[in-house]
Write a protein that holds these residues in place. Structure first.
Motif, PDB file in Angstrom:
ATOM      1  N   LYS A 132      62.863  12.855  52.719  1.00 31.78           N
ATOM      2  CA  LYS A 132      63.631  11.992  53.637  1.00 31.78           C
ATOM      3  C   LYS A 132      63.169  12.154  55.085  1.00 31.78           C
ATOM      4  N   GLN A 133      61.860  12.348  55.258  1.00 34.60           N
ATOM      5  CA  GLN A 133      61.292  12.480  56.596  1.00 34.60           C
ATOM      6  C   GLN A 133      61.377  11.176  57.385  1.00 34.60           C
ATOM      7  N   ASP A 134      61.665  10.075  56.685  1.00 31.09           N
ATOM      8  CA  ASP A 134      61.795   8.782  57.348  1.00 31.09           C
ATOM      9  C   ASP A 134      63.156   8.616  58.016  1.00 31.09           C
ATOM     10  N   LYS A 136      66.416   9.452  60.475  1.00 29.39           N
ATOM     11  CA  LYS A 136      66.667   9.960  61.809  1.00 29.39           C
ATOM     12  C   LYS A 136      67.264  11.368  61.702  1.00 29.39           C
ATOM     13  N   CYS A 164      58.338  11.460  51.897  1.00 31.92           N
ATOM     14  CA  CYS A 164      59.354  10.417  51.776  1.00 31.92           C
ATOM     15  C   CYS A 164      59.254   9.864  50.356  1.00 31.92           C
ATOM     16  N   THR A 167      58.714   5.888  50.021  1.00 28.20           N
ATOM     17  CA  THR A 167      57.403   5.295  50.327  1.00 28.20           C
ATOM     18  C   THR A 167      56.259   6.022  49.623  1.00 28.20           C
ATOM     19  N   GLU A 169      54.953   8.710  50.849  1.00 26.52           N
ATOM     20  CA  GLU A 169      54.214   9.442  51.871  1.00 26.52           C
ATOM     21  C   GLU A 169      54.337  10.947  51.642  1.00 26.52           C
TER      22      GLU A 169
END
Length: 185
Positions: A132-134, A136, A164, A167, A169
């Motif tokens: 969940k690096q996407d 905030k 993430c 995605t 990523e």
């Protein structure tokens, strides 16, 4: 001997040896960390709609001819006591961390260290996926590493990968790291 060769040939032809050549991986983490989404992102390279895992999901993933049998285990509190039934022959433990869930990071740390104290995991490598690096206000991989006290894992090879699940990523790099752990051994 000829007899041993014939038995080995039978194993190859029946596909039984393929089972023996798969590397066992378990994916663990607290509920809602993204474990199942990551499993299917590994498999399909797409985000898949998931629901909470009751029990486990298992899939085979191939990375450059290296085959992994990956067990995604439910992370609800009531299921964590049964995680140890999956430990036997595990080569890699993937711990998925929700990088936005600061409140439960202590629980994640306790579960990780309890798990790694189990005799069946004494030789397992540990891959921490900072998912969940996407989002905030997500914690960095370094913050998660420090909070989980990964530097104290002297008996285990470990790596933290920011990612993430939605995605994909960061996930190809994590698969490469997994492959490097089993190919090197």
């Amino acid at each position: 001997s000829v007899l041993a060769f014939e038995k080995l040939n039978m194993l190859f032809s029946s596909g039984l040896l393929l089972i023996l050549l798969k590397h066992k991986v378990i994916i663990v983490g607290l509920d809602n960390a993204g474990k199942t989404t990551i499993l299917y992102q590994f498999l399909t390279k797409e985000a898949v709609q998931t629901s909470p895992t009751i029990g486990s999901n298992v899939e085979e993933i191939a990375v450059k001819k290296t085959r992994f049998l990956v067990w995604d285990i439910g992370g609800q509190e009531s299921l964590r006591a049964s995680w140890n039934s999956y430990y036997c022959n595990t080569e890699i433990v993937i711990l998925v961390v929700d990088s936005t869930d600061r409140e439960r990071l202590t629980v994640t740390k306790e579960e990780l260290h309890r798990m790694l104290a189990h005799e069946d995991l004494q030789n397992a490598s540990v891959l921490v996926l900072a998912n969940k690096q996407d989002m905030k206000n997500s914690m960095s991989a370094a913050e998660i590493s420090q909070s989980l006290t990964l530097s104290s894992l002297n008996a285990h090879s470990w790596h933290v990968q920011a990612c993430c699940a939605l995605t994909g990523e960061g996930l190809p790099a994590s698969l490469d790291w997994m492959r490097s752990r089993v190919v090197a051994n």
